[in-house]
Design a protein around this motif. Structure first.
Motif, PDB file in Angstrom:
ATOM      1  N   ALA A  71       0.841  -1.199   0.000  1.00 24.89           N
ATOM      2  CA  ALA A  71       0.000   0.000   0.000  1.00 24.89           C
ATOM      3  C   ALA A  71       0.875   1.247   0.000  1.00 24.89           C
ATOM      4  CB  ALA A  71      -0.926  -0.007   1.216  1.00 24.89           C
ATOM      5  N   PRO A  72       1.559   1.510  -1.095  1.00 26.15           N
ATOM      6  CA  PRO A  72       2.426   2.698  -1.136  1.00 26.15           C
ATOM      7  C   PRO A  72       1.606   3.973  -1.004  1.00 26.15           C
ATOM      8  CG  PRO A  72       2.153   1.759  -3.332  1.00 26.15           C
ATOM      9  CD  PRO A  72       1.550   0.785  -2.384  1.00 26.15           C
ATOM     10  N   HIS A  73       2.219   5.021  -0.494  1.00 23.50           N
ATOM     11  CA  HIS A  73       1.504   6.278  -0.269  1.00 23.50           C
ATOM     12  C   HIS A  73       1.664   7.278  -1.400  1.00 23.50           C
ATOM     13  CE1 HIS A  73       0.914   5.969   4.391  1.00 23.50           C
ATOM     14  NE2 HIS A  73       0.291   5.030   3.705  1.00 23.50           N
ATOM     15  N   GLY A  74       2.669   7.143  -2.209  1.00 21.59           N
ATOM     16  CA  GLY A  74       2.892   8.127  -3.261  1.00 21.59           C
ATOM     17  C   GLY A  74       1.823   8.075  -4.330  1.00 21.59           C
ATOM     18  N   ALA A  75       1.306   9.239  -4.708  1.00 20.19           N
ATOM     19  CA  ALA A  75       0.259   9.295  -5.735  1.00 20.19           C
ATOM     20  C   ALA A  75       0.728   8.713  -7.063  1.00 20.19           C
ATOM     21  CB  ALA A  75      -0.183  10.745  -5.933  1.00 20.19           C
ATOM     22  N   GLY A 173      -6.934  -1.440   7.112  1.00 21.69           N
ATOM     23  CA  GLY A 173      -6.874  -0.593   5.934  1.00 21.69           C
ATOM     24  C   GLY A 173      -6.069   0.677   6.164  1.00 21.69           C
ATOM     25  N   ASP A 174      -5.389   1.116   5.133  1.00 18.00           N
ATOM     26  CA  ASP A 174      -4.566   2.331   5.175  1.00 18.00           C
ATOM     27  C   ASP A 174      -5.354   3.442   4.478  1.00 18.00           C
ATOM     28  OD1 ASP A 174      -2.745   4.387   4.419  1.00 18.00           O
ATOM     29  OD2 ASP A 174      -1.066   2.984   4.597  1.00 18.00           O
ATOM     30  N   PRO A 175      -5.928   4.377   5.221  1.00 12.30           N
ATOM     31  CA  PRO A 175      -6.808   5.366   4.594  1.00 12.30           C
ATOM     32  C   PRO A 175      -6.124   6.227   3.549  1.00 12.30           C
ATOM     33  CG  PRO A 175      -6.356   5.944   6.883  1.00 12.30           C
ATOM     34  CD  PRO A 175      -5.862   4.550   6.681  1.00 12.30           C
ATOM     35  N   GLU A 176      -4.853   6.561   3.745  1.00 11.48           N
ATOM     36  CA  GLU A 176      -4.159   7.390   2.763  1.00 11.48           C
ATOM     37  C   GLU A 176      -4.036   6.651   1.435  1.00 11.48           C
ATOM     38  OE1 GLU A 176       0.084   9.781   2.098  1.00 11.48           O
ATOM     39  OE2 GLU A 176      -0.483   9.086   4.121  1.00 11.48           O
ATOM     40  N   LEU A 179      -7.528   6.214  -0.260  1.00 10.31           N
ATOM     41  CA  LEU A 179      -7.986   7.426  -0.953  1.00 10.31           C
ATOM     42  C   LEU A 179      -7.341   7.526  -2.334  1.00 10.31           C
ATOM     43  CD1 LEU A 179      -8.036  10.032   1.960  1.00 10.31           C
ATOM     44  CD2 LEU A 179      -9.988   9.355   0.555  1.00 10.31           C
ATOM     45  N   HIS A 180      -6.083   7.142  -2.438  1.00 10.89           N
ATOM     46  CA  HIS A 180      -5.422   7.134  -3.752  1.00 10.89           C
ATOM     47  C   HIS A 180      -6.099   6.127  -4.679  1.00 10.89           C
ATOM     48  CE1 HIS A 180      -2.258   9.944  -2.980  1.00 10.89           C
ATOM     49  NE2 HIS A 180      -1.651   9.219  -2.068  1.00 10.89           N
ATOM     50  N   VAL A 181      -6.504   4.972  -4.136  1.00 10.63           N
ATOM     51  CA  VAL A 181      -7.210   3.982  -4.950  1.00 10.63           C
ATOM     52  C   VAL A 181      -8.478   4.589  -5.530  1.00 10.63           C
ATOM     53  CG1 VAL A 181      -8.484   1.805  -4.907  1.00 10.63           C
ATOM     54  CG2 VAL A 181      -6.267   1.960  -3.765  1.00 10.63           C
ATOM     55  N   LEU A 182      -9.254   5.274  -4.685  1.00 10.56           N
ATOM     56  CA  LEU A 182     -10.483   5.910  -5.170  1.00 10.56           C
ATOM     57  C   LEU A 182     -10.182   6.900  -6.295  1.00 10.56           C
ATOM     58  CD1 LEU A 182     -12.457   6.613  -1.855  1.00 10.56           C
ATOM     59  CD2 LEU A 182     -12.969   4.893  -3.590  1.00 10.56           C
ATOM     60  N   ASP A 183      -9.085   7.624  -6.156  1.00 13.67           N
ATOM     61  CA  ASP A 183      -8.717   8.606  -7.183  1.00 13.67           C
ATOM     62  C   ASP A 183      -8.379   7.943  -8.517  1.00 13.67           C
ATOM     63  OD1 ASP A 183      -9.036  10.734  -5.434  1.00 13.67           O
ATOM     64  OD2 ASP A 183      -6.915  10.770  -4.848  1.00 13.67           O
ATOM     65  N   SER A 184      -7.966   6.685  -8.484  1.00 13.50           N
ATOM     66  CA  SER A 184      -7.507   5.998  -9.701  1.00 13.50           C
ATOM     67  C   SER A 184      -8.642   5.361 -10.497  1.00 13.50           C
ATOM     68  CB  SER A 184      -6.488   4.916  -9.331  1.00 13.50           C
ATOM     69  OG  SER A 184      -7.136   3.772  -8.774  1.00 13.50           O
ATOM     70  N   VAL A 185      -9.825   5.245  -9.887  1.00 17.94           N
ATOM     71  CA  VAL A 185     -10.914   4.506 -10.522  1.00 17.94           C
ATOM     72  C   VAL A 185     -11.527   5.321 -11.667  1.00 17.94           C
ATOM     73  CG1 VAL A 185     -13.195   3.478 -10.154  1.00 17.94           C
ATOM     74  CG2 VAL A 185     -11.409   3.219  -8.416  1.00 17.94           C
TER      75      VAL A 185
END
Length: 253
Positions: A71-75, A173-176, A179-185
């Motif tokens: 679960a990397p954090h970088g966008a 779950g890692d919320p940060e 949130l990136h996953v949601l942005d990718s959909v």
């Protein structure tokens, strides 16, 4: 039945991604829903074991930022449609040529994305999703989850938001990252769906508010079949009727 060992492959950006593999026969790749995991949704529900016992090789990945996957954090690790890219990477890694696909909720949206991007499975199961969701007309769930993840620790006990936060905690779950996953959909335009010619089972719970939308999806694709099973969006995955419907659908090929 013992849970299969975790195995790993890598996404195009080098992110380490997990999957489990059980059974022997025609491969069936199953993608789970948002902030769940392959083990929780497909194995613990009994669905994967039922299909494996019926002569399928069941392959259950953990989506990026879920379960045993990194679960990397970088966008930069969450470009548009990255979950679809990861699913293609798994199919390439396993050298699958003839296979079936299935997905639940976000996993089902990802399956649809795979189809419009050229995936060629023999049969497809789309569960817990419908036309409104895959085309982006039902964005209330994503907005709700963004609100929960952005305001953790502020909800009154017993509220829906508090329960969602408790589930996030229980699943680790890692919320940060989520949130990136949601942005990718990405959404899929309705006119792209009409070109899908693979037989598609669109199955949904009788208490899931996506039911009417699921029926619409089954009528939009050229070979859609709509089936309703007991349960709401959370519980339908555990209904024996869902596994039995899938088993019947996959036998007829």
């Amino acid at each position: 039945m013992a849970e299969p060992a975790v195995r790993y492959f890598f996404g195009q950006d080098g992110t380490k991604l997990a999957y489990r593999d059980l059974g022997v026969g025609r491969p069936l790749v199953l993608l789970h829903g948002f902030f769940s995991s392959g083990a929780h949704q497909w194995l613990h529900s009994g669905f994967a074991h039922t299909l494996a016992a019926d002569g399928h090789r069941v392959i259950v990945p953990d989506l990026r930022a879920h379960g045993d996957s990194a679960a990397p954090h970088g966008a930069e690790h969450y470009p548009d449609d990255v979950l679809t890219d990861d699913a293609f990477a798994l199919i390439d890694y396993l050298k699958l040529t003839t296979y079936n696909l299935g997905g639940y909720s976000l996993g089902a949206r990802t399956v649809v994305r795979m189809l419009v991007r050229g995936a060629a499975p023999s049969r497809v199961i789309v569960a817990g999703q419908g036309l409104r969701e895959v085309t982006g007309k039902g964005g209330t769930v994503a907005r709700y989850l963004r609100h929960v993840f952005s305001h953790l620790g502020t909800f009154k006990p017993g509220t829906a938001e508090w329960k969602a936060e408790q589930w996030l905690t229980r699943t680790g779950g890692d919320p940060e990252a989520l949130l990136h996953v949601l942005d990718s959909v990405l959404d899929t335009p309705a006119d792209a769906l009409t070109g899908i010619e693979v037989p598609m089972l669109v199955v949904v719970g009788d208490r899931d508010d996506r039911d009417g939308s699921a029926l619409a999806l089954s009528r939009t694709v050229s070979q859609g079949t709509h089936v309703v099973v007991p349960g709401d969006h959370t519980t339908a995955i555990t209904a024996p009727e869902l596994a039995e419907t899938a088993r019947t659908f996959l036998r007829d090929q």
